[in-house]
Enzyme design. Structure first.
Site, PDB file in Angstrom:
ATOM      1  N   ASP A   1      94.471  65.565 -53.994  1.00 29.20           N
ATOM      2  CA  ASP A   1      93.910  64.795 -55.105  1.00 29.20           C
ATOM      3  C   ASP A   1      93.979  63.291 -54.834  1.00 29.20           C
ATOM      4  O   ASP A   1      93.086  62.544 -55.235  1.00 29.20           O
ATOM      5  CB  ASP A   1      94.694  65.139 -56.387  1.00 29.20           C
ATOM      6  CG  ASP A   1      94.129  64.455 -57.622  1.00 29.20           C
ATOM      7  OD1 ASP A   1      92.914  64.555 -57.830  1.00 29.20           O
ATOM      8  OD2 ASP A   1      94.906  63.811 -58.367  1.00 29.20           O
TER       9      ASP A   1
ATOM     10  N   HIS B   1      92.437  58.377 -51.713  1.00 30.17           N
ATOM     11  CA  HIS B   1      92.755  57.015 -52.165  1.00 30.17           C
ATOM     12  C   HIS B   1      93.773  56.324 -51.241  1.00 30.17           C
ATOM     13  O   HIS B   1      93.571  55.196 -50.820  1.00 30.17           O
ATOM     14  CB  HIS B   1      93.348  57.027 -53.576  1.00 30.17           C
ATOM     15  CG  HIS B   1      92.448  57.640 -54.616  1.00 30.17           C
ATOM     16  ND1 HIS B   1      91.085  57.531 -54.581  1.00 30.17           N
ATOM     17  CD2 HIS B   1      92.725  58.360 -55.734  1.00 30.17           C
ATOM     18  CE1 HIS B   1      90.562  58.159 -55.635  1.00 30.17           C
ATOM     19  NE2 HIS B   1      91.539  58.671 -56.342  1.00 30.17           N
TER      20      HIS B   1
ATOM     21  N   GLU C   1     101.854  57.112 -61.061  1.00 30.51           N
ATOM     22  CA  GLU C   1     101.253  57.252 -62.394  1.00 30.51           C
ATOM     23  C   GLU C   1     102.287  57.783 -63.373  1.00 30.51           C
ATOM     24  O   GLU C   1     103.194  58.522 -62.961  1.00 30.51           O
ATOM     25  CB  GLU C   1     100.118  58.270 -62.349  1.00 30.51           C
ATOM     26  CG  GLU C   1      99.000  57.934 -61.404  1.00 30.51           C
ATOM     27  CD  GLU C   1      97.929  59.004 -61.460  1.00 30.51           C
ATOM     28  OE1 GLU C   1      97.065  58.902 -62.326  1.00 30.51           O
ATOM     29  OE2 GLU C   1      97.983  59.950 -60.664  1.00 30.51           O
TER      30      GLU C   1
END
Ligand code: BG6
Length: 481
Positions: A232, A237, A213
């Protein structure tokens, strides 16, 4: 569940609710996919009237929804569904008031509770809903990741949720599973005979899963500084993506069969603990740098972040799936904030041909890109036109936006919210999956503490710490960039 149903969002003034959930619900409303009398009730501590909340929601949704999708009349009809209750969800006494607000007999209507709050409120909210008799058989509960911060805390949360709701009523959301290309990965693997015979250690050299990101921690410093990239992003994910790449074909495409296969992969992950943590993992933290030409501060200068924080904003891991299909194939996982480019992709690197007839021949590579664009490309070798046998890499390229130009791309939350309303939990994490993921992650987190593995600094706008490059280079490989 009875349809129509209502949705009650705890954490209704937070970024998740305002940036993701409401825009997704607005789109579903616009497309006529919500029952006409479905109400959306937001709950949060801020003292706001219904009108204030509608105005706040409109302001934030306008900023999120594409201009061409937003129109005032549609918004006005959507806003009629919205209501707001100011309450402190950490206080059990408040749940009586919530019951009154929902109205007598409202439990007979289907209701979805969406916990868009910090995970430390999950247990008490579930308990209080049950005590206030608001957790009946017609309800469902949606939990955002991360579920807890360790295996132990995840078990406690799951137990508390399980005391109030049956597993079939619980939807643990991982929005990566709602992304089109992620689902396409299953279509690619299980609807095409081509890949299955070569989808294994004999033909695959390694797999890379990167979620990079350019964003920093934005307004979420307080949460992020306790979580870090491992909790996180990687625990959920990236491990979910790994499961979809590595799992066996389920016998049916339904919730139990798919999740049974995923959990087998999580359980087959080779433990990384002790000294292995130093060799197989890299932590990083972004220092000051430039993103798109703009100066950005170091992580530890971000709002609500400790000035001497040693939370990782980047993590790279060499994982292995210890089973028959994948023995010896490294799965390199990498995720970071403030990286040079936003790009999420899965790279399947095949082995070279057994006998090299041509110079410059390169092994095939399948790239499944989730973002920024959704595409699947297969790198093959071909001949350059003209005299001689000069080979060159070429791509078979499937760009999903071009294949379906007329279709609006759904946001992951739209798809997943609709699945919750319809009661389909195929794309949600089951309790044992979440716990198996933590069971693998915990020893790594412990190893970092035990060996004082502080995060390596990397400049914002770079490809992460050098050590992440070495992780592959020492094995004669490189990240696809
Ligand atoms: C969230 C994380 O789950 O996923 C965020 O909490 C992250 O830190 C986000 O930015 C990334 O999602 P996407 O869909 O933008 O890749």
């Amino acid at each position: 569940m009875n349809t129509p149903c209502d949705m009650l969002v705890f954490g209704g003034t937070g970024d998740l609710a305002l940036h993701k959930l409401l825009p997704a619900l607005y789109h579903l409303h616009r497309d006529g996919r919500l029952a006409a009398d479905m109400r959306i009730l937001a709950v949060a501590r801020n003292v706001l009237s219904r009108g204030d909340y509608q105005a706040l929601a409109e302001r934030r949704c306008r900023a999120q929804v594409a201009r061409s999708d937003f129109d005032n009349a549609t918004w006005a009809s959507f806003a009629e569904r919205l209501d707001y209750l100011a309450m402190d969800a950490s206080q059990s006494a408040e749940f009586g008031r919530l019951g009154k607000f929902l109205g007598a007999g409202s439990c007979q209507r289907g209701r979805i509770y969406y916990l868009a709050t910090a995970p430390d409120l999950f247990e008490s909210i579930a308990e209080n809903l049950a005590i206030a008799r608001l957790a009946g058989e017609h309800t469902r509960i949606v939990l955002e990741k991360p579920i807890g911060h360790s295996l132990e805390s995840a078990r406690e949360i799951n137990a508390a949720i399980g005391a109030a709701f049956s597993e079939a009523q619980v939807f643990r959301i991982d929005h990566y599973l709602g992304k089109e290309t992620v689902q396409n990965l299953m279509a690619l693997r299980f609807a095409n005979a081509l890949f299955e015979p070569i989808w294994r250690a004999g033909h695959i050299d390694h797999v890379q899963i990167s979620v990079n990101e350019t964003l920093g921690v934005e307004n979420r410093g307080a949460y992020y500084d306790h979580a870090g990239a491992m909790r996180d992003m990687l625990q959920n994910h990236l491990l979910q993506l790994l499961c979809l790449v590595a799992m066996e074909a389920p016998v049916r495409f339904d919730a139990e069969a798919v999740r049974n296969e995923k959990v087998k992969i999580l359980e087959a992950l080779k433990p990384i603990s002790g000294l292995d943590v130093q060799d197989k993992t890299v932590r990083g933290q972004y220092a000051a740098g430039k993103i798109g030409g703009q100066e950005v501060p170091a992580y530890y200068f971000e709002k609500q972040v400790d000035n001497d924080s040693d939370t990782e904003t980047f993590v790279a891991i060499q994982a292995e799936v210890d089973n028959w299909r994948w023995a010896g194939v490294p799965f390199y996982l990498r995720t970071g904030k403030r990286m040079a480019r936003k790009c999420s992709e899965i790279v399947i690197q095949f082995k070279p041909v057994p006998h090299r007839l041509f110079e410059a021949s390169q092994a095939n590579r399948l790239v499944i890109r989730l973002q920024p664009e959704e595409r699947i490309s297969l790198q093959l070798m071909g001949k350059s036109p003209g005299k001689g046998m000069r080979l060159t890499p070429m791509e078979l390229d499937l760009n999903l936006a071009r294949v379906f130009p007329q279709k609006r791309r759904w946001d992951a939350y739209e798809r997943l919210l609709l699945d919750v309303i319809e009661g389909d939990s195929t794309l949600f994490m089951r309790r044992d999956e979440v716990e198996a993921a933590w069971a693998w992650v915990d020893p790594i987190l412990e190893g970092w503490l035990e060996y004082y593995q502080s995060p390596r600094p990397y400049p914002a706008g770079s490809d992460g710490p050098e050590q992440a490059q070495s992780l592959l280079e020492l094995q004669g490989r490189t990240w696809q960039d």
